[in-house]
Design a protein around this motif. Structure first.
Motif, short mmCIF file in Angstrom:
data_model
loop_
_atom_site.label_atom_id
_atom_site.label_comp_id
_atom_site.label_asym_id
_atom_site.label_seq_id
_atom_site.Cartn_x
_atom_site.Cartn_y
_atom_site.Cartn_z
N HIS A 12 0.81 -1.22 0.00
CA HIS A 12 0.00 0.00 0.00
C HIS A 12 0.85 1.27 0.00
O HIS A 12 1.87 1.36 0.66
CB HIS A 12 -0.92 0.03 1.22
N SER A 14 -0.17 5.79 -0.68
CA SER A 14 -1.16 6.78 -1.10
C SER A 14 -0.72 7.41 -2.42
O SER A 14 0.43 7.81 -2.57
CB SER A 14 -1.33 7.86 -0.03
N MET A 118 -14.04 0.83 4.66
CA MET A 118 -13.07 1.54 3.83
C MET A 118 -11.80 0.71 3.65
O MET A 118 -11.19 0.72 2.58
CB MET A 118 -12.74 2.88 4.48
N GLY A 119 -11.42 -0.04 4.68
CA GLY A 119 -10.28 -0.94 4.54
C GLY A 119 -10.51 -1.98 3.46
O GLY A 119 -9.59 -2.28 2.67
N ILE A 122 -10.22 -0.20 0.03
CA ILE A 122 -8.82 0.08 -0.32
C ILE A 122 -8.12 -1.19 -0.80
O ILE A 122 -7.43 -1.19 -1.83
CB ILE A 122 -8.09 0.69 0.88
N GLU A 126 -6.77 -1.67 -4.66
CA GLU A 126 -5.35 -1.87 -4.94
C GLU A 126 -5.08 -3.24 -5.57
O GLU A 126 -4.18 -3.37 -6.40
CB GLU A 126 -4.55 -1.67 -3.66
N ILE A 132 -5.22 4.72 -4.68
CA ILE A 132 -6.18 5.39 -3.79
C ILE A 132 -5.45 6.37 -2.88
O ILE A 132 -4.24 6.27 -2.68
CB ILE A 132 -6.96 4.37 -2.91
N PRO A 134 -6.92 8.22 0.91
CA PRO A 134 -8.02 8.63 1.79
C PRO A 134 -8.01 10.15 1.97
O PRO A 134 -6.96 10.79 1.94
CB PRO A 134 -7.71 7.92 3.11
N LEU A 161 -12.45 8.86 -0.32
CA LEU A 161 -11.46 7.97 -0.91
C LEU A 161 -11.37 8.27 -2.40
O LEU A 161 -12.35 8.11 -3.13
CB LEU A 161 -11.83 6.50 -0.70
N VAL A 163 -10.11 7.34 -6.05
CA VAL A 163 -9.82 6.07 -6.74
C VAL A 163 -9.52 6.35 -8.21
O VAL A 163 -10.28 7.07 -8.88
CB VAL A 163 -11.01 5.09 -6.64
#
Length: 247
Positions: A12, A14, A118-119, A122, A126, A132, A134, A161, A163
């Motif tokens: 992960h 951002s 939301m987890g 995400i 991905e 993504i 947040p 979020l 995307v």
């Protein structure tokens, strides 16, 4: 480790730069399905997601969130909301009164549900090769955002979020040492300061490399600069406006 879920989560980062390639309807559908698959307190499903793809609306949201241009740039913006409006309808259908929204517990329940949902979103985004980021700035001017997107009473925004397809991959940020986060059998305070000091050195080195030596800000400096004030002061007013009356 040969585990696709683990590898996706560990990779992960951002993303704040996106191409103009659209997110497919199928990908967006899978993301929303993953939101609905998340666990929730008492199966109350206290989460609503509003997807925004209209360029003008995204541009306004970007402005309200503090001029975060990636909101307007990416093809999809998802707003994650705590939603007790459906619970209010359920109460009406059964001749009951909705009381939970008078307790701070409703915030903890709703925010936990949003975080879990939301987890999932995400991770799935991905895993599909999407990027993504947040957007906590959804709470920066929440009254205007509520009006813009028509949120009814007992519904309020928690986080956005972004995307889309990454234009470039950001570097992964260092995380706190595991010993600072994983406490076995009880909470251990004795080594935390030294662990944070060591982490500060890592983050400072990362920032110097990332900015070509222009910045050396570490983790504790960043956190302190945010938490020395109430940086989203409209949140209390937002909650009161949306029907949350804490005793």
């Amino acid at each position: 480790m040969n585990n696709e879920v683990y590898n996706t989560l560990m990779n992960h980062r951002s993303i704040r730069s996106y191409t103009d390639r659209p997110v497919s309807d199928m990908d967006l559908q899978q993301i929303i399905e993953s939101v609905q698959a998340a666990p929730s307190s008492i199966n109350g499903q206290q989460v609503t997601v509003i997807s925004v793809q209209d360029p003008a609306t995204k541009a306004k949201i970007a402005e309200l969130a503090g001029n975060q241009v990636w909101i307007a740039q990416a093809p999809v913006f998802l707003l994650f909301c705590v939603d007790y409006n459906r619970a209010r309808i359920a109460a009406d259908l059964n001749g009951e009164e909705l009381v939970i929204t008078d307790a701070v517990e409703s915030l903890i329940v709703g925010a936990a549900d949003v975080g879990l949902a939301m987890g999932n979103a995400i991770a799935v985004a991905e895993s599909l090769g999407l990027g993504i980021v947040p957007i906590g700035g959804a709470r920066r001017q929440p009254l205007e955002l509520i009006e813009l997107l028509g949120l009814p009473e007992y519904v309020f925004p928690v986080s956005g979020l972004v995307v889309g397809h990454p234009a470039d991959l950001s570097e992964k940020k260092h995380r706190l040492p595991q010993a600072a986060v994983w406490h076995k059998e009880k909470y251990h305070t004795e080594d935390l300061e030294e662990l944070i000091k060591h982490y500060d050195e890592e983050v400072s080195a990362y920032m110097q490399k990332r900015t070509g030596g222009k910045e050396s800000r570490n983790w504790s400096q960043t956190i302190s600069s945010f938490y020395n004030r109430i940086y989203y002061p409209q949140v209390r007013q937002m909650l009161e406006q949306q029907g949350f009356d804490f005793k």
